[in-house]
Write a protein that holds these residues in place. Structure first.
Motif, PDB file in Angstrom:
ATOM      1  N   ASP A   1      -2.732   8.364  -3.307  1.00  0.00           N
ATOM      2  CA  ASP A   1      -1.884   7.722  -2.297  1.00  0.00           C
ATOM      3  C   ASP A   1      -2.748   6.975  -1.286  1.00  0.00           C
ATOM      4  N   TYR A   2      -3.134   5.756  -1.650  1.00  0.00           N
ATOM      5  CA  TYR A   2      -4.033   4.928  -0.844  1.00  0.00           C
ATOM      6  C   TYR A   2      -3.339   4.331   0.385  1.00  0.00           C
ATOM      7  N   ARG A   3      -2.050   4.614   0.575  1.00  0.00           N
ATOM      8  CA  ARG A   3      -1.308   4.002   1.680  1.00  0.00           C
ATOM      9  C   ARG A   3      -1.793   4.469   3.052  1.00  0.00           C
TER      10      ARG A   3
ATOM     11  N   ASP B   1      -5.914   1.736   6.331  1.00  0.00           N
ATOM     12  CA  ASP B   1      -5.456   0.679   7.233  1.00  0.00           C
ATOM     13  C   ASP B   1      -6.102  -0.643   6.811  1.00  0.00           C
TER      14      ASP B   1
ATOM     15  N   TRP C   1     -10.056  -3.948   0.796  1.00  0.00           N
ATOM     16  CA  TRP C   1      -9.879  -2.536   0.448  1.00  0.00           C
ATOM     17  C   TRP C   1     -11.223  -1.809   0.442  1.00  0.00           C
TER      18      TRP C   1
ATOM     19  N   ASP D   1       5.605   4.035  -8.182  1.00  0.00           N
ATOM     20  CA  ASP D   1       5.615   3.685  -6.761  1.00  0.00           C
ATOM     21  C   ASP D   1       4.244   3.188  -6.325  1.00  0.00           C
TER      22      ASP D   1
ATOM     23  N   THR E   1       1.140   5.674  -6.436  1.00  0.00           N
ATOM     24  CA  THR E   1       0.993   6.680  -5.376  1.00  0.00           C
ATOM     25  C   THR E   1       1.718   7.985  -5.691  1.00  0.00           C
TER      26      THR E   1
ATOM     27  N   VAL F   1      -6.171   1.126  -6.953  1.00  0.00           N
ATOM     28  CA  VAL F   1      -5.304   0.345  -6.058  1.00  0.00           C
ATOM     29  C   VAL F   1      -4.869  -0.946  -6.752  1.00  0.00           C
TER      30      VAL F   1
ATOM     31  N   GLU G   1      -3.505  -4.615  -6.323  1.00  0.00           N
ATOM     32  CA  GLU G   1      -3.487  -5.574  -5.215  1.00  0.00           C
ATOM     33  C   GLU G   1      -2.750  -6.846  -5.635  1.00  0.00           C
TER      34      GLU G   1
END
Length: 537
Positions: free
Chosen positions: A8-10, A13, A121, A170, A173, A225, A227
């Motif tokens: 879960d890279y969310r 920032d 990232w 999702d 994630t 991730v 992108e």
């Protein structure tokens, strides 16, 4: 350092494009075999990137092109005579100096902000694998790079299976089982330290090198991730799009040996694989021959055949006393060495270091034996909950705690990357994946030897179970037939009951009519008698 839990890279920032200051260098490695016209466009697109040019190193690897490839002076050219994408990429990797490695195919044209989208990232965490979104165009290859790529190359087809994977999970994630599938060499970037930890591409593989390396990156602790703003156009269809079935046939034959996550490719119940699903570690000096053997044999006889055992002991310096073997102080170690010397699933080692490619490591004290399904239950728990460590409480007495541990290799690899000074490794594992405690007794662990069922015993048990099942099926059919007969008989009784009710109704009506007639006769008789008496009077 920000810690990502699972995939879960969310929590990272990530700045908007064009609003931040880059500082990390990137090496773009482009393996090529012929296709000078497409390569020229690829290099033009790289020269037009928004990411600072002084931070971008471009390495083109000529993999035996005839005539040799031509590149501008700002491009580093490497010649690799060994055929194959893996060898070419490794040749480029050997001379790359960037902090990030960006794989790029020689027929993939990046949009102007693609590298910037990748690199924003990598500035957030040193353990990321970022993949851009490729669209496949059938437009003619232009002589020069168009100013507007979208107008020149659209309509184009998306990378359908990657889009489907990302949407289904999702954005990767939701604890996906195989996020490493996102690692495709067409337009993927990886932190160079992560590549060094995982190792270069496997040149023994004919196909499937991207997937296999993605798996090893995951084992090294990578977070994957997708992108969507790192867009690119593939000039023409890929080989996989043209020949998916034969490509799967070739890649599955060899990738299965190296990637335990593809369980459906490992359907054989008894064979061994280069990379097992689980490596169990048992210390030979923690118990006598009988205790250690009981533990090892129980592990090998479980319902998870895809397991190897590392038996740790001083094997190198072990010398046998051939004059008085029964008085040899190292007799138990000698017996263990002789007993397992030719067992392919048991490795005699001096240390408890394990293969980083193995996804799970079970550390079990000698003398403790798992039930047949104990390991499978622990694996199910770790997979379903995404745990990085499952601690098994075996016993607790007098302040002494005896435990077994099922460790997820990827979790421990990432935990070592984010570990703070003075922090316990297990605490870091808890932060990035999770830690769970279970009772050993409830999961079938015991402190006594078990008699392995064995193949013949398992076959007999299965045969007996099948015979019992057949017997029960026959009994069920017999009971069904009896129930059908009872239903038929009850139907007959039901019909007879209806007929009897009808007859009773008829008789009741007839009896009522007879009663009415009788009453009429009585009334008439009474009237006649009364009249006769009046006449006599």
């Amino acid at each position: 350092m920000t810690r990502v839990r699972g995939n879960d890279y969310r929590v990272l920032d990530v700045p908007d494009l064009g609003t931040w200051t880059p500082r990390m260098s990137v090496s773009v490695i482009v393996p090529a075999y012929g296709g000078q016209d497409k390569l020229d466009l690829v290099l033009e697109a790289l020269r037009s990137q928004s990411y600072p040019a002084h931070l971008v190193e471009v390495v083109v690897v000529d993999n035996g092109s005839v005539p040799p490839l031509r590149v501008p002076s700002w491009v580093k050219l490497v010649v690799c005579e060994s055929p194959g994408r893996a060898a070419a990429r490794n040749a480029g990797l050997a001379v790359a100096s960037g902090e990030v490695i960006h794989w790029l195919d020689s027929d993939v044209v990046l949009t102007p902000r693609a590298i910037e989208a990748h690199m924003r990232w990598h500035h957030q965490a040193p353990y990321l694998v970022v993949t851009g979104y490729i669209r496949f165009t059938s437009a003619p290859v232009p002589a020069r790079l168009p100013d507007d790529l979208e107008s020149a190359f659209e309509p184009a087809e998306p990378h359908a299976w990657i889009v489907e994977l990302v949407e289904r999970t999702d954005g990767l994630t939701a604890n996906p089982s195989r996020p490493f599938s996102l690692h495709v060499g067409g337009a993927t970037s990886v932190n160079a330290a992560l590549v060094a930890a995982a190792g270069p591409m496997d040149e023994e593989l004919v196909l499937g090198q991207d997937t296999e390396m993605g798996y090893r990156l995951a084992q090294a602790g990578a977070v994957f991730v997708p992108e969507p703003q790192a867009r690119a156009y593939h000039l023409g269809p890929t080989m996989r799009m043209r020949d998916k079935a034969p490509i799967d046939r070739v890649s599955h034959a060899t990738v299965a040996d190296r990637v335990p996550a593809y369980r459906w490719l490992r359907s054989h119940p008894g064979r061994q694989w280069k990379v097992p699903l689980v490596e169990a570690v048992v210390h030979a000096d923690e118990g006598g021959y009988e205790d250690v053997r009981a533990t090892v044999d129980a592990l090998l006889a479980g319902t998870v055949p895809d397991v190897s055992v590392t038996l740790v002991g001083p094997w190198e310096g072990l010398e046998r006393d051939r004059r008085a073997p029964l008085r040899d102080p190292a007799l138990d170690l000698v017996l263990l060495q002789g007993h397992y010397a030719h067992e392919g699933r048991v490795r005699l080692a001096a240390t408890d270091e394990t293969d980083p490619a193995v996804p799970y490591v079970l550390r079990l004290p000698a003398g403790w034996t798992p039930a047949e399904d104990s390991l499978a239950r622990l694996l199910d728990l770790a997979k379903e909950e995404g745990q990085g460590l499952v601690n098994v409480l075996l016993s607790e007495s007098g302040g002494q705690v005896v435990t077994a541990r099922l460790e997820r290799t990827a979790a421990f690899a990432r935990a070592r990357v984010v570990l703070e000074p003075g922090e316990e490794l297990d605490d870091a594992v808890d932060a990035v994946f999770g830690v769970r405690w279970v009772e050993g007794e409830t999961h079938g662990f015991a402190r006594q030897p078990r008699v392995p069922l064995g193949r013949r015993g398992a076959y007999r048990a299965r045969s007996e179970a099948q015979a019992e099942a057949a017997k029960l099926r026959a009994e069920v059919e017999r009971l069904r037939g009896q129930v059908d007969r009872w239903r038929e008989e009850s139907g007959k009784w039901r019909r007879s009951t209806v007929e009897l009710r009808r007859e009773v109704g008829t008789l009741r009506r007839q009896l009522a009519a007879a009663g009415r007639v009788q009453q009429g006769l009585r009334a008439a008789l009474t009237a006649s008698v009364k009249r006769a008496l009046k006449r006599k009077v």
